[in-house]
Write an enzyme that holds these catalytic residues in place. Structure first.
Site, PDB file in Angstrom:
ATOM      1  N   SER A 117      12.894 -12.087 -22.265  1.00  0.00           N
ATOM      2  CA  SER A 117      12.813 -10.498 -21.954  1.00  0.00           C
ATOM      3  C   SER A 117      13.107  -9.693 -23.546  1.00  0.00           C
ATOM      4  O   SER A 117      13.405 -10.231 -24.262  1.00  0.00           O
ATOM      5  CB  SER A 117      14.084 -10.348 -21.301  1.00  0.00           C
ATOM      6  OG  SER A 117      14.446  -9.014 -20.865  1.00  0.00           O
ATOM      7  N   TYR A 145      23.120 -10.404 -20.242  1.00  0.00           N
ATOM      8  CA  TYR A 145      21.878 -10.939 -19.724  1.00  0.00           C
ATOM      9  C   TYR A 145      21.038 -11.118 -21.013  1.00  0.00           C
ATOM     10  O   TYR A 145      20.293 -12.177 -21.133  1.00  0.00           O
ATOM     11  CB  TYR A 145      21.205  -9.927 -18.809  1.00  0.00           C
ATOM     12  CG  TYR A 145      19.690 -10.225 -18.775  1.00  0.00           C
ATOM     13  CD1 TYR A 145      19.338 -11.300 -17.900  1.00  0.00           C
ATOM     14  CD2 TYR A 145      18.770  -9.331 -19.116  1.00  0.00           C
ATOM     15  CE1 TYR A 145      18.268 -11.635 -17.644  1.00  0.00           C
ATOM     16  CE2 TYR A 145      17.389  -9.569 -18.998  1.00  0.00           C
ATOM     17  CZ  TYR A 145      17.097 -10.964 -18.166  1.00  0.00           C
ATOM     18  OH  TYR A 145      15.795 -10.701 -18.100  1.00  0.00           O
ATOM     19  N   LYS A 149      19.253 -14.752 -22.675  1.00  0.00           N
ATOM     20  CA  LYS A 149      17.702 -14.843 -22.882  1.00  0.00           C
ATOM     21  C   LYS A 149      17.507 -15.395 -24.339  1.00  0.00           C
ATOM     22  O   LYS A 149      16.829 -16.166 -24.602  1.00  0.00           O
ATOM     23  CB  LYS A 149      17.000 -13.656 -22.395  1.00  0.00           C
ATOM     24  CG  LYS A 149      16.845 -13.412 -21.102  1.00  0.00           C
ATOM     25  CD  LYS A 149      15.940 -14.579 -20.540  1.00  0.00           C
ATOM     26  CE  LYS A 149      16.270 -14.463 -18.811  1.00  0.00           C
ATOM     27  NZ  LYS A 149      15.602 -15.819 -18.465  1.00  0.00           N
TER      28      LYS A 149
END
Ligand code: WQD
Length: 330
Positions: A117, A145, A149
Site C-alpha cells: 500500500s 496498518y 504492510k
C-alpha cells in the site's frame, strides 16, 4: 499456472481472480470470509474457506490444487481501526503472512505477489515538495496498518532471497471503481463511497479540510481503477513465473493528482446530485498530497492504466445503486 489468491472473495481480490482467469490462468480462492463474500467467487473457481494463520489448511490447499504461485491480498485494511487494534493488525497482516510464507516455502511454490500500500510512505517528503512518490521515497508509515504492510514487504523480500522465491510487492494508491456492479466495494471507508452515502442520505458530502497547501486547499490523491490494478497483478504474476529470482517493488497509480473537491464535483456530474460539499476540520494524519510515479511499473512490466476518474466514479456508482436503489436521483 495455478494461482492461490488469498482474500480472493474481497473487493480487490475478486477483481484479481477475474483478471487472472480471463488471462487464461487457473485460480483458487483462499479466504476466511470475514469481510469477503463467497458470491464474488466465479463458478469454476474453487473456494477454500480458511485463515492464512492456519498453516495446515494453507499447506493442504497448496498441495490439493497443485498451486504454482500465490497472490496474497488477505489482510485487515482500515487505517483508523489499526490505531485502536495494533495487536490484531500485526497478527492478521504480519503473522498471517509469516505462516503463509512458511507453507509456501515448504511446498516450494516459486512465485509470490504481495498486496502492499501507499500507506508505507506515510507523509511522504516528496509530496511536500510537490513531486511524485517513487519507490525510492523513504517509507515512514504513520499507522499500524502502514507498518504491517512495510514489515510485510521486508518479510516477503527476505524470504524470497533465502528460499529462492520470486516476489513482487505492489504498492496500491487509492483504489476505486468496479469491473462489474456485483464486484463493487461494499465497504464505506473511502472518499467515493463516503460521498455516495451522504448523497443518498440527502446531506452534503464532507471535505475534511480545505486549508492544505494544495491548489484548491483540499487533499490530492492518485486514484486507480481496480480493473487496472487487477491487470497489474496479472503482469506481475507472469513476470515472476517467467523469471525466477525476481524481486520487485512497484507503485500502482496513474501519476495524476485529483483533489477532494475535484472528485466531489465529478461525482455530482456523474450522479446528477447537486449538493455542495460541507467543509469540516482536517482528519488527523492525512497527508496533503500523495501521487505516484508510475514509471517503474511501466518500465518493468509495460503496464499502464487504461481507465480514468470518470470511469472509476461511473462504475462505482453502478455498484452503489445496485445495493442502494434509492440513491438514484429522481
Ligand atoms: C481520500 C481523501 C480524505 C472522505 C486510505 C488509506 C490508504 C489506502 C486507501 C488501504 C483524503 C478525503 C475522505 C470524506 C474527505 N488504504 N475525504 N471526505 O486516506 O488517501 O487512503 O485508503 O488499504 O492506506 O490511508 O483515502 O479515501 O480515506 O481519503 O474529504 O468523506 O479524501 O481526507 O484526503 P486515503 P480516503
Amino acid at each position: 499456472m495455478t494461482w492461490l489468491i488469498t482474500g480472493g472473495a474481497g473487493y480487490i481480490g475478486a477483481h484479481v481472480v477475474r483478471a487472472l482467469t480471463e488471462a487464461g490462468e487457473r485460480a483458487v480462492v483462499y479466504d476466511d470470509l470475514s469481510t469477503g463474500i463467497a458470491e464474488r467467487v466465479p463458478d469454476g473457481v474453487p473456494l477454500v474457506v480458511g485463515s492464512t494463520l492456519d498453516g495446515e489448511r494453507v499447506a493442504r490447499a497448496l498441495k490439493d490444487h497443485s498451486v504454482t504461485g500465490v497472490v496474497h491480498l488477505a489482510a485487515k485494511k482500515q487505517v483508523g481501526e489499526s490505531v485502536d487494534l495494533p495487536l490484531h493488525y500485526y497478527r492478521e497482516n504480519v503473522e498471517g503472512l509469516r505462516v503463509l510464507l512458511q507453507a509456501v516455502t515448504a511446498a516450494a511454490v516459486p512465485s509470490f505477489v504481495f498486496s502492499s500500500s501507499a500507506a508505507v510512505y506515510g507523509m511522504p517528503s516528496a509530496a511536500r515538495e510537490g513531486a511524485l512518490v517513487t519507490e525510492e521515497t523513504p517509507c515512514v508509515p504513520m499507522s499500524p496498518y502502514g507498518e504491517t504492510k512495510l514489515a510485510g514487504e521486508w518479510l516477503v523480500r527476505a524470504t524470497g532471497r533465502a528460499h529462492g522465491l520470486s516476489t513482487a510487492s505492489l504498492r496500491y494508491f487509492n483504489v476505486a471503481g468496479a469491473a462489474a456492479p456485483e464486484l463493487a466495494d461494499t465497504g464505506v471507508f473511502n472518499l467515493i463511497p463516503m460521498v455516495f452515502e451522504k448523497l443518498t442520505e440527502g446531506v452534503p458530502p464532507r471535505v475534511f479540510g480545505d486549508d492544505y497547501p494544495t491548489p484548491d486547499g483540499t487533499c490530492v490523491r492518485d486514484y486507480i481503477h481496480v480493473a487496472d490494478l487487477a491487470e497489474a497483478h496479472v503482469a506481475a504474476a507472469r513476470r515472476l513465473a517467467a523469471a525466477p529470482g525476481t524481486d520487485l517493488t512497484l507503485n500502482i497509480g496513474r501519476g495524476e493528482g485529483v483533489s477532494v473537491r475535484e472528485m466531489i464535483d465529478r461525482i455530482n456530474e456523474v450522479t446528477g446530485h447537486t449538493l455542495a460539499p460541507a467543509v469540516t476540520p482536517r482528519r488527523p494524519g492525512d497527508p496533503p498530497r500523495v501521487v505516484a510515479s508510475a514509471d517503474r511499473i511501466a518500465a518493468e512490466l509495460a503496464w499502464k492504466a487504461k481507465y480514468d476518474v470518470h470511469d472509476m466514479i461511473t462504475s462505482a456508482w453502478e455498484g452503489w445503486v445496485r445495493l442502494h436503489p434509492e440513491a438514484r436521483r429522481g
